[in-house]
Design a protein around this motif. Structure first.
Motif, short mmCIF file in Angstrom:
data_model
loop_
_atom_site.label_atom_id
_atom_site.label_comp_id
_atom_site.label_asym_id
_atom_site.label_seq_id
_atom_site.Cartn_x
_atom_site.Cartn_y
_atom_site.Cartn_z
N HIS A 58 0.71 -1.39 0.11
CA HIS A 58 0.06 -0.06 -0.18
C HIS A 58 0.82 1.26 0.10
N ASN A 60 2.37 4.21 -0.97
CA ASN A 60 2.29 5.12 -2.15
C ASN A 60 3.54 5.67 -2.64
N THR A 309 -2.59 2.55 -5.54
CA THR A 309 -2.50 3.94 -5.31
C THR A 309 -1.24 4.20 -5.38
N LYS A 311 1.72 8.13 -5.11
CA LYS A 311 2.13 9.54 -5.24
C LYS A 311 3.21 9.73 -6.41
N ASP A 332 -3.95 7.84 -7.93
CA ASP A 332 -4.63 8.14 -6.63
C ASP A 332 -3.92 8.02 -5.46
N ASN A 333 -3.77 9.14 -4.49
CA ASN A 333 -2.63 9.12 -3.75
C ASN A 333 -3.53 8.83 -2.15
N THR A 334 -4.72 8.31 -2.41
CA THR A 334 -5.48 8.00 -1.09
C THR A 334 -4.62 6.94 -0.15
N ARG A 336 -4.29 4.14 2.21
CA ARG A 336 -5.08 2.60 2.85
C ARG A 336 -4.19 2.29 4.08
#
Length: 352
Positions: A58, A60, A309, A311, A332-334, A336
């Motif tokens: 996960h 990023n 996801t 960055k 998508d930089n969400t 998690r």
């Protein structure tokens, strides 16, 4: 809130590993009872292993996630004495270095132990020499008694604290720390700069979050991508800032930007970093290969119906970024869970 995060993690783990659904139900009940009684809960070693591996998957900012499932997870939460702690830290360094064939690894200790280093292996920083990134940690080390003469490549000691004890330090065994001299076969004058870098980047200033629990003392590592050393560490103006010296060692004309001396020096220096590591038998990846590996990771996750996801500013390499696929798409930089999380700078001297 903690129970909801724990429940989500346990369900996620049991579904992904295709465990019996009843096992998840029973484990969630155990956790609920433990939180009700103690205000928190304890992960099993199996949960810790799955959580740490998934946190890497996960992460990023990491371009090397293709290898997330190869992470070796060491559950060291039981360690409660300084001798065993130091032994475990040095064992991590020695085992992960693996004579140059670097193994991804994480060692998870009790939160009762605190590490002040940004990385387990890092060069000291002084006003007149060394790595500016390390000035605050170096000041702390000196305040508690560490002595060193300013130099570009002094390895900082391990700085740590146990409960009810003062901040202290330990000089790491130099025999287990592998360093790579940076040379270029076509530009032998580069060697006169006496540049080198340590083989393994072992991050020690991030929190590992799993199911609502935070592990503050969990140093972990993969291996270097060459631009981390060749573009950022040595040539950023706020780091070693050596680009002009490097260019001059290549006999490039630095009198004008139109000679493209910065660009030419950067490419050749990164070539030097990569091949220096390879010639020393130390694992490293070039930025083009790393980007191809990340594309493979994306395809792998798509097959598993998992979202990727990221960055963008970290996934696009700092050298020739438009040559790789990740430069040409957004992410998508969400954030998690589980994940590795940056925390505020805690390596400042606590005495001032």
């Amino acid at each position: 809130m903690l129970f909801e995060k724990a429940e989500s993690f346990i369900n996620h783990m049991h579904q992904e590993l295709e465990f019996d659904p009843s096992a998840a139900h029973e484990r969630i009940k155990e956790i609920k009872d433990e939180i009700r009684e103690n205000g928190t809960y304890t992960h099993t070693t199996e949960e810790l292993i799955f959580g740490a591996k998934t946190a890497w998957r996960h992460s990023n900012r990491c371009i090397g996630r293709l290898f997330w499932n190869n992470l070796e997870v060491r559950d060291l939460r039981h360690i409660d004495d300084e001798a065993s702690f130091i032994q475990s830290i040095e064992k991590h360094i020695d085992d992960t270095t693996n004579n140059g064939k670097i193994k991804p690894m994480i060692s998870i200790f009790s939160n009762d132990i605190k590490i002040y280093n940004e990385q387990l292996i890092r060069y000291a920083g002084y006003s007149e020499a060394g790595d500016p990134q390390s000035v605050e940690t170096t000041n702390l080390a000196r305040h508690i008694g560490w002595q060193s003469s300013p130099d570009d490549f002094n390895i900082l000691p391990l700085i740590y604290k146990f409960p009810h004890s003062p901040v202290t330090y330990h000089e790491l065994n130099k025999n287990i720390i592998k360093e790579v001299p940076i040379r270029h076969d076509d530009y032998p004058c580069l060697e006169s700069l006496n540049l080198k870098w340590y083989a393994v980047p072992i991050i020690s200033n991030m929190d590992l979050e799993i199911g609502g629990l935070y592990y503050h003392t969990s140093p972990f590592n993969g291996w270097y991508m060459e631009t981390e050393i060749g573009v950022r560490n040595f040539t950023d103006e706020y780091r070693y800032n050596k680009l002009r010296e490097i260019a001059e060692s290549f006999n490039l004309d630095t009198s004008s930007t139109t000679t493209y001396w910065r660009d030419r020096a950067l490419v050749e220096f990164n070539y030097a970093v990569y091949h220096s590591f390879k010639n020393e038998g130390v694992s490293i990846v070039d930025h083009i290969t790393a980007s191809k590996q990340f594309k493979q990771f994306e395809r792998q996750e798509l097959r598993e119906d998992r979202k990727v996801t990221g960055k963008w500013s970290w996934l696009a390499p700092p050298l020739s970024p438009s040559l790789v696929h990740n430069y040409h798409q957004g992410y998508d930089n969400t954030m998690r869970s589980p994940n590795f999380l940056y925390r505020k700078n805690e390596n400042k001297c606590p005495f001032h």
